[in-house]
Motif scaffolding. Structure first.
Motif, PDB file in Angstrom:
ATOM      1  N   THR A 164       0.427   4.067  -2.553  1.00 13.29           N
ATOM      2  CA  THR A 164       0.828   3.723  -3.918  1.00 13.29           C
ATOM      3  C   THR A 164      -0.116   4.249  -4.996  1.00 13.29           C
ATOM      4  O   THR A 164       0.289   4.389  -6.146  1.00 13.29           O
ATOM      5  N   ASN A 165      -1.350   4.523  -4.640  1.00 14.03           N
ATOM      6  CA  ASN A 165      -2.325   4.885  -5.668  1.00 14.03           C
ATOM      7  C   ASN A 165      -2.890   6.289  -5.511  1.00 14.03           C
ATOM      8  O   ASN A 165      -3.540   6.790  -6.420  1.00 14.03           O
ATOM      9  N   ILE A 169       3.555  -3.306  -8.909  1.00  9.01           N
ATOM     10  CA  ILE A 169       2.352  -3.164  -8.084  1.00  9.01           C
ATOM     11  C   ILE A 169       1.204  -2.734  -8.991  1.00  9.01           C
ATOM     12  O   ILE A 169       1.277  -1.704  -9.649  1.00  9.01           O
ATOM     13  N   ARG A 223       6.414   0.701  -9.480  1.00  6.29           N
ATOM     14  CA  ARG A 223       5.103   0.935 -10.096  1.00  6.29           C
ATOM     15  C   ARG A 223       4.730  -0.190 -11.057  1.00  6.29           C
ATOM     16  O   ARG A 223       3.565  -0.572 -11.149  1.00  6.29           O
ATOM     17  N   GLU A 256       0.804  -1.227   0.000  1.00  3.83           N
ATOM     18  CA  GLU A 256       0.000   0.000   0.000  1.00  3.83           C
ATOM     19  C   GLU A 256       0.835   1.275   0.000  1.00  3.83           C
ATOM     20  O   GLU A 256       0.316   2.344  -0.291  1.00  3.83           O
ATOM     21  N   TYR A 277       4.927   3.187  -0.707  1.00  2.45           N
ATOM     22  CA  TYR A 277       6.258   3.037  -1.268  1.00  2.45           C
ATOM     23  C   TYR A 277       7.038   4.333  -1.251  1.00  2.45           C
ATOM     24  O   TYR A 277       6.487   5.416  -1.073  1.00  2.45           O
ATOM     25  N   VAL A 297       6.188   8.283  -6.744  1.00  2.00           N
ATOM     26  CA  VAL A 297       6.977   7.626  -5.700  1.00  2.00           C
ATOM     27  C   VAL A 297       7.837   8.703  -5.033  1.00  2.00           C
ATOM     28  O   VAL A 297       8.708   9.283  -5.677  1.00  2.00           O
ATOM     29  N   LYS A 309      -1.938  -1.459  -8.604  1.00  2.00           N
ATOM     30  CA  LYS A 309      -2.551  -0.145  -8.407  1.00  2.00           C
ATOM     31  C   LYS A 309      -1.496   0.803  -7.874  1.00  2.00           C
ATOM     32  O   LYS A 309      -1.302   0.910  -6.674  1.00  2.00           O
ATOM     33  N   SER A 310      -0.829   1.491  -8.776  1.00  2.00           N
ATOM     34  CA  SER A 310       0.254   2.378  -8.340  1.00  2.00           C
ATOM     35  C   SER A 310       0.355   3.584  -9.260  1.00  2.00           C
ATOM     36  O   SER A 310       1.274   3.698 -10.048  1.00  2.00           O
ATOM     37  N   MET A 356       8.820  -0.419   0.662  1.00  2.00           N
ATOM     38  CA  MET A 356       7.401  -0.737   0.503  1.00  2.00           C
ATOM     39  C   MET A 356       6.804  -1.018   1.879  1.00  2.00           C
ATOM     40  O   MET A 356       7.497  -1.523   2.768  1.00  2.00           O
TER      41      MET A 356
END
Length: 194
Positions: free
Chosen positions: A138-139, A111, A108, A79, A81, A118, A113-114, A169
């Protein structure tokens, strides 16, 4: 193009069961992968350093997978990063910036959903320098519960002609997060912000 020469790697995992309040149903895990590499530009100014980013892509992909594996092997569980770099004293801060693309996109890509940017931190320092690597969702960058940082460092790195490259992460937001704002359940996932 310079070859990526790795001296050592480190993967660390922290499990947070509580922060003085009630234990959550699922503990939060925070993992960091570090790679100590030779800095091919140390000790001299080189105008065109951007091609080295392409050389770093396989390392980024490897480190991203190491983190997913360290967190249980399920990329969907990730979830948060972040990324960072510590450049040895014979280098310059721009050498750490070479990690933005290969490190960020590696995570990205790994994962599903990213969409969020970052976050990153970098500095020049001697062996043993510590770095606080910022973390966001991440999203959706505006999920306040996931604003965090993971401190990393290696006692004998970076040597003057090295760079420590870092990926981080997490499996959730801060334990006991309660400062309001956008929640992970309300993320629309359209623009990486909300």
């Amino acid at each position: 193009m310079p070859e990526v020469k790795i001296r050592k790697t480190l993967v660390q995992v922290e499990t947070v069961y509580h922060e003085g309040g009630p234990a959550p149903e699922t503990p939060q895990k925070r993992a960091a992968a570090l790679a100590v590499i030779e800095n091919p530009y140390a000790g001299r100014y080189v105008d065109d350093i951007a091609p080295f980013m392409k050389d770093l892509e396989p390392l980024g992909a490897q480190m991203a997978q190491q983190l997913i594996d360290a967190l249980g092997g399920d990329a969907a569980a990730v979830e948060g990063y972040g990324k960072g770099a510590i450049v040895g004293v014979n280098g310059e801060i721009e050498h750490g910036a070479l990690w933005h693309v290969p490190g960020g996109y590696a995570m990205r890509d790994a994962i599903e959903k990213s969409k969020a940017i970052v976050p990153s931190a970098k500095k020049v320092g001697a062996a043993g320098t510590r770095l606080d690597v910022p973390v966001t969702h991440t999203n959706a960058s505006y999920v306040r519960s996931h604003y965090d940082a993971v401190e990393v460092g290696i006692p004998d790195a970076p040597r003057p002609d090295e760079i420590v490259l870092v990926l981080v992460m997490t499996t959730g937001g801060r334990i006991h997060a309660r400062m309001g704002g956008l929640t992970k359940e309300d993320v629309k996932g359209e623009d990486g912000l909300r």
